[in-house]
Design an enzyme around this catalytic site. Structure first.
Site, short mmCIF file in Angstrom:
data_model
loop_
_atom_site.label_atom_id
_atom_site.label_comp_id
_atom_site.label_asym_id
_atom_site.label_seq_id
_atom_site.Cartn_x
_atom_site.Cartn_y
_atom_site.Cartn_z
N ASP A 270 10.41 -1.79 -9.61
CA ASP A 270 9.89 -0.60 -8.93
C ASP A 270 10.69 0.59 -9.41
OD1 ASP A 270 7.88 -0.26 -6.43
OD2 ASP A 270 9.37 1.33 -6.40
N ASP A 317 0.41 -4.39 -8.45
CA ASP A 317 -0.15 -3.84 -7.21
C ASP A 317 -0.03 -2.33 -7.33
OD1 ASP A 317 -1.07 -3.34 -4.68
OD2 ASP A 317 0.76 -3.97 -3.66
N CYS A 370 -5.15 -1.57 -2.89
CA CYS A 370 -5.67 -1.60 -1.52
C CYS A 370 -6.63 -0.43 -1.33
CB CYS A 370 -4.54 -1.57 -0.49
SG CYS A 370 -3.39 -0.19 -0.67
#
Length: 468
Positions: A270, A317, A370
């Site tokens: 990340d 993601d 998402c």
């Protein structure tokens, strides 16, 4: 707290949210952590006031402007209108709660009195409301929803103002679903198996999760069923080398590690070292020891180039608009702007282009969001496959069969889950495989004759011309 004190707290927190001090759950949660004396009933009431406004803001603002077009809605007026329209308060009760005493709102002004009085007896919906108002989303998104849902926009978006249930993922390193469900029942919590994810349990009421032994022991984690499915569809197996490229605080890292049975090497990447640090406690509680945390400077960090074609699975993601999570984060829709979508799709494309380098031949790149917006999902995958011919889309029916073993809930080659159709958050998953390297040509048993000096010189001349 008195009803008025609850209202004043809600007004102040709504102001912080509106001024961009943070997402609603962060602002509200932070307040409750700083004010631990606030009781459970007070917390529930304050949260109900705030989220009722965030879920129905477009409708509430429409009514306020209809009754007084000159007034720009603010936190106070939105709250008073919501009390009458959504929560069913009488105008007199609103006025009594706002008497200006300590910790309570100042008395209603003339305009506020008029709006509250005029809203009495009105239904929440009105036939003159345009669709974006009726369904509570920014009007610039209407074309995107039409592209995805067609004549089902009302049905699909209508459920997005509902409250989402609490989904839990059973940590298969420590328990199975039956054991976890029994442990929850022993602590007074009724949970139902999720319909699609074999690792999921669903709860329909608020619970003090952090106080439960089954949670503190690492047997369960909070994770929406759609998110669980995304991790399962990566088919990360024991002994593999796997990277979770946009790991954040580690929700999907935990699920991937469980699928790997704590065997193999899982790298959680990340650009925020702080987010990665927040995963440490969760990893320890879950009993996970095969995870390496790797902060990156950007999606094109030199680490990517150094580890080219070395991973069996690369899970992305991707940062996205989060439109699939509006049931949980209703405030997010009101912060979203067209420029955000433009910037995010560019970032997603860059991340996909960079992470593709990490996938070894025969390995898989798993892209998840998402979001439910086509530009972030199927559109992104089409563009990627066009520019990366070394990758091919693996049909979702095949992936689902191997990972879940039940009937695939979609007939398309990618997975788009929606709250209406599947009861999950709006998740998208696409699985792409790097084509295996072509086998080397078999060398002849006898070596060819050496080239003559003339042939060597001729070849050298050709290379010089090409270089020029």
């Amino acid at each position: 707290m008195t009803p008025g004190a609850r209202l004043q707290t809600a007004i102040e927190l709504l102001g912080e949210i509106g001024e961009g001090h943070g997402a609603a759950d962060d602002v509200v949660g932070g307040y409750f952590r700083r004010h631990r004396f606030v009781g459970a009933k007070d917390r529930a009431a304050i949260s109900e006031h705030i989220y009722a406004i965030l879920r129905h803001r477009a409708v509430i603002d429409w009514w306020i402007r209809r009754l007084n077009g000159n007034r720009q809605p603010d936190a106070r007026l939105r709250l008073f209108a919501t009390l009458v329209l959504v929560e069913g308060w009488e105008p007199e009760a609103v006025a009594r709660a706002c008497d200006g005493d300590r910790f309570r709102p100042n008395p209603l002004g003339i305009l506020e009195q008029q709006v509250v009085r005029d809203l009495k007896g009105k239904s929440l919906m009105h036939p003159e409301m345009p669709r974006p108002v009726r369904l509570n989303y920014p009007d610039w998104l209407d074309a995107h929803w039409q592209e995805l849902f067609g004549d089902q926009v009302d049905a699909e978006l209508g459920v997005m103002t509902d409250t989402a249930p609490l989904d839990l993922r059973v940590n298969r390193l420590k328990a199975n679903r039956s054991d976890a469900r029994t442990a929850l029942a022993d602590e007074g919590v009724e949970a139902q198996p999720t319909p699609l994810a074999p690792t999921g349990l669903r709860i329909y009421k608020r619970i003090p999760l952090a106080t439960l032994d089954v949670f503190k022991s690492g047997r369960i984690e909070v994770q929406d069923e759609g998110s669980q499915l995304a991790a399962l569809l990566a088919l990360a197996k024991p002994g593999m080398r796997v990277v979770d490229f946009c790991a954040g605080a580690g929700g999907k890292t935990l699920a991937l590690a469980a699928g790997m049975q704590n065997k193999g090497h899982l790298v959680a990447c990340d650009i925020s070292e702080k987010r990665l640090e927040r995963a440490v406690v969760r990893l320890r509680r879950a009993g996970i020891s095969n995870v390496e945390r790797k902060p990156l400077t950007s999606e094109r960090d030199k680490w990517v180039k150094r580890h080219a074609e070395s991973f069996d699975r690369v899970f992305v993601d991707a940062p996205c608009t989060g439109t699939g999570t509006w049931r949980r984060n209703p405030d997010a829709k009101w912060r979203l702007k067209p420029l955000d979508l433009e910037e995010l799709t560019a970032l997603q494309a860059s991340i996909l282009d960079s992470t593709a380098r990490l996938v070894k031949p025969g390995g898989r790149l798993v892209y998840a969001t998402c979001s439910m917006l086509p530009a972030e999902n199927d559109g992104q995958i089409r563009n990627f496959l066009t520019s990366h011919p070394a990758f091919a889309l693996v049909p979702m029916s095949e992936v689902w069969r191997d990972a879940i073993g039940t009937a695939c809930p979609v007939a398309t080659d990618t997975l788009q889950l929606t709250p209406k159709r599947h009861g999950t958050d709006g998740f998208f998953v696409a699985v792409m495989e790097r084509k295996a390297a072509a086998p080397a040509e078999t060398m002849p048993e006898t070596a060819p004759e050496a080239a003559s000096e003339a042939e060597v010189d001729a070849a050298a001349d050709v290379h010089k011309v090409d270089a020029a």
